[in-house]
Design a protein around this motif. Structure first.
Motif, mmCIF file in Angstrom:
data_model
loop_
_atom_site.group_PDB
_atom_site.id
_atom_site.type_symbol
_atom_site.label_atom_id
_atom_site.label_comp_id
_atom_site.label_asym_id
_atom_site.label_seq_id
_atom_site.Cartn_x
_atom_site.Cartn_y
_atom_site.Cartn_z
ATOM 1 N N SER A 45 0.812 -1.213 0.000
ATOM 2 C CA SER A 45 0.000 0.000 0.000
ATOM 3 C C SER A 45 0.845 1.264 0.000
ATOM 4 C CB SER A 45 -0.932 0.012 1.219
ATOM 5 O OG SER A 45 -1.847 -1.060 1.167
ATOM 6 N N GLY A 46 2.170 1.100 0.033
ATOM 7 C CA GLY A 46 3.047 2.261 0.089
ATOM 8 C C GLY A 46 3.305 2.765 1.494
ATOM 9 N N ASN A 47 2.925 1.976 2.501
ATOM 10 C CA ASN A 47 3.251 2.344 3.874
ATOM 11 C C ASN A 47 4.701 1.970 4.163
ATOM 12 O OD1 ASN A 47 0.497 3.113 4.493
ATOM 13 N ND2 ASN A 47 0.037 0.928 4.507
ATOM 14 N N VAL A 48 5.362 2.798 4.946
ATOM 15 C CA VAL A 48 6.762 2.580 5.310
ATOM 16 C C VAL A 48 6.795 2.092 6.752
ATOM 17 C CG1 VAL A 48 9.032 3.649 5.534
ATOM 18 C CG2 VAL A 48 7.484 4.391 3.710
ATOM 19 N N TRP A 49 7.248 0.856 6.952
ATOM 20 C CA TRP A 49 7.271 0.236 8.279
ATOM 21 C C TRP A 49 8.687 0.280 8.844
ATOM 22 C CZ3 TRP A 49 3.335 -3.532 10.251
ATOM 23 C CH2 TRP A 49 2.147 -3.501 9.499
ATOM 24 N N LEU A 50 8.793 0.628 10.125
ATOM 25 C CA LEU A 50 10.068 0.605 10.831
ATOM 26 C C LEU A 50 9.916 -0.166 12.136
ATOM 27 C CD1 LEU A 50 9.838 3.895 9.659
ATOM 28 C CD2 LEU A 50 12.275 3.528 10.053
ATOM 29 N N THR A 51 11.014 -0.774 12.572
ATOM 30 C CA THR A 51 11.002 -1.549 13.809
ATOM 31 C C THR A 51 11.575 -0.717 14.952
ATOM 32 O OG1 THR A 51 13.151 -2.490 13.188
ATOM 33 C CG2 THR A 51 11.188 -3.785 12.662
ATOM 34 N N ASN A 52 10.788 -0.492 15.980
ATOM 35 C CA ASN A 52 11.296 0.116 17.208
ATOM 36 C C ASN A 52 12.029 -0.982 17.980
ATOM 37 O OD1 ASN A 52 10.652 2.801 17.061
ATOM 38 N ND2 ASN A 52 8.792 2.664 18.284
ATOM 39 N N VAL B 130 4.509 2.864 11.471
ATOM 40 C CA VAL B 130 4.062 2.818 10.081
ATOM 41 C C VAL B 130 3.777 4.240 9.603
ATOM 42 C CG1 VAL B 130 2.341 1.903 8.490
ATOM 43 C CG2 VAL B 130 3.076 0.525 10.447
ATOM 44 N N PHE B 131 4.578 4.707 8.638
ATOM 45 C CA PHE B 131 4.316 5.982 7.977
ATOM 46 C C PHE B 131 3.302 5.722 6.867
ATOM 47 C CE2 PHE B 131 8.192 7.061 10.126
ATOM 48 C CZ PHE B 131 8.166 8.437 10.282
ATOM 49 N N VAL B 132 2.172 6.397 6.937
ATOM 50 C CA VAL B 132 1.021 6.067 6.095
ATOM 51 C C VAL B 132 1.163 6.653 4.688
ATOM 52 C CG1 VAL B 132 -1.472 6.319 5.859
ATOM 53 C CG2 VAL B 132 -0.463 5.934 8.124
ATOM 54 N N GLY B 133 1.070 5.759 3.673
ATOM 55 C CA GLY B 133 0.962 6.184 2.282
ATOM 56 C C GLY B 133 2.135 6.955 1.727
ATOM 57 N N LEU B 134 3.322 6.762 2.256
ATOM 58 C CA LEU B 134 4.446 7.648 1.966
ATOM 59 C C LEU B 134 5.301 7.200 0.778
ATOM 60 C CD1 LEU B 134 5.808 10.202 3.064
ATOM 61 C CD2 LEU B 134 7.059 8.789 4.688
ATOM 62 N N ALA B 135 5.312 5.892 0.457
ATOM 63 C CA ALA B 135 6.240 5.356 -0.540
ATOM 64 C C ALA B 135 5.495 4.769 -1.724
ATOM 65 C CB ALA B 135 7.128 4.287 0.102
ATOM 66 N N THR B 136 6.225 4.492 -2.799
ATOM 67 C CA THR B 136 5.656 3.796 -3.945
ATOM 68 C C THR B 136 5.498 2.323 -3.595
ATOM 69 O OG1 THR B 136 6.819 5.330 -5.396
ATOM 70 C CG2 THR B 136 5.910 3.346 -6.401
ATOM 71 N N PRO B 137 4.299 1.759 -3.745
ATOM 72 C CA PRO B 137 4.063 0.378 -3.301
ATOM 73 C C PRO B 137 4.988 -0.638 -3.970
ATOM 74 C CG PRO B 137 1.989 1.503 -3.710
ATOM 75 C CD PRO B 137 3.066 2.404 -4.220
#
Length: 690
Positions: free
Chosen positions: A646-653, A671-678
């Motif tokens: 979906s283009g969300n950018v996930w990071l691990t804390n 999760v940064f919402v809708g930020l990247a190209t899927p």
């Protein structure tokens, strides 16, 4: 003060909106296409309300989103609002149970709305507007809690939620895109706004989000910027100018403006904030302009399972499979041993059925998780455990674990051990089906042809050319590229396991993550400071070496580009936002995302396809703010970044800012919402656009 002068007004509007929804629809005529068999209509009622009050005479339309990029959505039904903003609409449900259904409400121009409010009896409901009005409200219906009998509240908040979550699938104020991207994005929209009340969702309002991070305030300020446009046509022009993506078309409605802001959030933050300040309705909101209009959410799963998430892999449906360094422990003072659960979260952060999963020798997995062509999930058992755990990790860090797509362990109780695994870390599967694993503790890699554990072969690298192997990537020729954290190198292996070369120079400095782009270039994150805690190094030594979070950039912190022939530019790419790079990922447009172990941010760099970057950008130049990146106060120390369909950018804390060594693990995914190209998932070899 977080709660500005608009707070009491916002509370009053919420009460009025609830009352309007409860009162039921007006007499607006509802139309709908017949269902697949001439029946089965869905009937919905609700109210459209902006920050200035009810929106009369708005054109309400229910759509089925297109299933391919560039498709037009299919109209399912429509009506208009009455003089109190109320509506009742009937529509035929889509034949496809996986279709995304959403509603738009096009408000008439401000002068027409005023005339309609003054003379409601004189309106001609049969005549549609000649052009699409610039104020377009939206609400995602698919996946909304409750049933169709619950009324809808369509507001600026539901519009911000829809446009942000589906930003990568929004063109000309409409949604379209291939599965599973839009449907997964629809579920995330409900994490931002409640389409029944028109207000903030319970998920966004409560911990670990809510008052604990800036996202709620940012979300409300974006809604305020839309409310300014709803109230004054002149402010719409200002909004559309500020939202315009560099090199792109100027948005023509508010829904498209939200999507454009989500895709390029650092374009004009001050101008958008000034608009929000002109019409403060929603609270709490921001007191100052952000560096970028990103919306980030924290996911905690069931609240007692995440402890030191190390890395993420997405399956075909977009679910996130996460390896956990430690077993969850609520008290930081109580020593915790290695994690023995494999986590699986839906795109909206809920646990998948039966998750988390255990067994198969899983213990203290770190940076290694991969999914093969059959959907099986592989986790590398590094043997992470905290200070004070009484177990001997040397008995547990010599294996990998395998799970089927349902989470059932396929590996034996001690894991798969053939292949000479020692403190395995990074892992990835190539297009030829081969699983590659970096053995951080033995200066070797393990090659598993066809992902068949009985065929696993250990490939040692002599002469100090690959010390502390850590990250793995695969290019389009099925060559494996492996970072050597202790040797400042990258080793390149042919598909048959032959060592082709080792790459040094180009700024390689304690490298960790590595990712391929679609053209076979490799992007390497140089921590400049992080000693991988393998061989004779320990997590305690890692903590001492990296020092406190938020300090100046580590010397050598950078990103190295390695071309397919093994050559590198003379200098690596640096930026003030790269302080201690760890994880790295490439999205569907070949732009590069870098997680930061120290700076509480993610950085986006222009890739080799400069046409996908803002005009004038060069390869390696930051797209995110040069010194701040995309920062977020809900981040701690991050080890991995991955892009979902979906283009969300996930990071691990992964680690807390102050990591108490008896239990240092972070507790969330961000999760940064809708930020990247899927990206098409699972990631098999180089990234592919959805």
């Amino acid at each position: 003060m977080l709660m500005r002068r608009g707070y009491h007004r916002a509370a009053l509007l919420a009460v009025l909106l609830s009352a309007a929804v409860a009162a039921g629809p007006g007499t607006g005529h509802a139309t709908g296409d017949p269902g697949p068999d001439g029946g089965g209509e869905v009937r919905r009622s609700g109210v459209v309300r902006g920050g200035s009050g009810p929106v009369p005479d708005a054109v309400v339309t229910v759509y089925e989103a297109g299933t391919r990029s560039g498709d037009r959505p299919r109209r399912l039904g429509g009506t208009r609002t009455d003089d109190r903003g109320r509506f009742r609409v009937a529509y035929a449900p889509p034949r496809d149970p996986g279709a995304v259904v959403y509603l738009t409400a096009d408000a008439p121009p401000a002068d027409a709305a005023a005339q309609a409010a003054a003379d409601p009896a004189g309106r001609d409901r049969r005549t549609p507007p000649a052009t699409t009005p610039p104020v377009r409200f939206a609400a995602v219906l698919t996946g909304a809690p409750g049933g169709p009998e619950q009324p809808l509240g369509v507001t600026e908040r539901t519009t911000v939620a829809a446009g942000s979550a589906l930003a990568q699938f929004t063109r000309d104020g409409a949604f379209a895109g291939p599965a599973p991207g839009p449907r997964n994005a629809a579920s995330v929209a409900h994490n931002l706004a409640d389409v029944h009340t028109g207000g903030v969702s319970a998920f966004l309002a409560a911990p670990p989000n809510g008052a604990r991070t800036s996202t709620l305030r940012t979300f409300n300020s974006l809604a305020d910027a839309l409310a300014a446009c709803t109230a004054r046509a002149e402010d719409c022009a200002e909004l559309f100018d500020a939202a315009r993506v560099a090199g792109g078309e100027r948005p023509r409605d508010t829904l498209q403006a939200v999507a454009d802001i989500a895709r390029a959030p650092a374009g004009s933050p001050g101008r958008i904030f000034a608009l929000a300040e002109r019409h403060p309705v929603y609270a709490p909101a921001l007191d100052t302009a952000p560096t970028a209009w990103t919306l980030a959410l924290r996911y905690e799963g069931n609240g007692h399972e995440i402890d030191g998430p190390g890395n993420i892999a997405f399956d075909r449906g977009g679910d996130a499979w996460i390896v956990n360094n430690y077993v969850y422990g609520a008290d930081r003072r109580d020593p915790v041993c290695g994690g023995h659960e494999l986590l699986r979260l839906r795109p909206d952060g809920r646990d998948a059925p039966g998750a988390p999963y255990s067994g198969g020798g899983l213990y203290g997995a770190g940076y290694g998780v991969a999914i093969d062509r059959t959907g099986d999930v592989w986790a590398t058992n590094f043997g992470f455990q905290a200070q004070g755990c009484a177990l001997d990790p040397a008995r547990l860090f010599r294996s990998v674990s395998q799970f089927d797509p349902r989470g059932r362990a396929l590996s034996p109780p001690r894991g798969w051990r053939q292949g000479g695994y020692v403190q395995p870390q990074g892992a990835l599967v190539g297009r030829d089906g081969t699983l590659w694993v970096a053995n951080c503790g033995s200066r070797s890699v393990t090659r598993v042809p066809g992902a068949r554990p009985d065929r696993a072969v250990n490939v040692p690298v002599a002469d100090g050319r690959l010390i502390k192997p850590f990250g793995v990537s695969l290019d389009g020729r099925d060559r494996a590229w492996v970072t050597g954290n202790g040797s400042d190198s990258v080793a390149v292996f042919a598909p048959d396991g032959t060592l082709e070369r080792t790459v040094t120079g180009g700024g390689l400095d304690k490298p960790l993550g590595i990712a391929s782009d679609s053209r076979g270039n490799q992007w390497v994150s140089n921590s400049g400071k992080v000693p991988a805690p393998c061989e004779d190094a320990t997590p305690r030594q890692l903590a001492d070496a990296v020092g406190p979070a938020g300090g100046p950039p580590a010397e050598g912190a950078s990103v190295t580009l390695i071309r397919p022939d093994g050559s590198t530019p003379a200098r690596p790419f640096t930026s003030g936002s790269l302080t201690m790079p760890w994880g790295i990922a490439v999205d569907g447009s070949d732009t590069v995302w870098v997680a930061d172990f120290s700076g509480r941010r993610v950085t986006r760099l222009c890739g080799v396809r400069t046409e996908a970057c803002p005009p004038g950008h060069r390869t390696g130049q930051p797209i995110s703010p040069a010194t701040a990146g995309y920062g977020f106060d809900g981040l701690v120390r991050n080890t991995a970044v991955q892009i979902d369909p979906s283009g969300n950018v996930w990071l691990t804390n992964n680690w807390e800012l102050v990591p108490v060594q008896t239990n240092p693990g972070g507790r969330q995914l961000v999760v940064f919402v809708g930020l990247a190209t899927p990206v098409r998932t699972p990631l098999i070899g180089p990234p592919r656009a959805l």
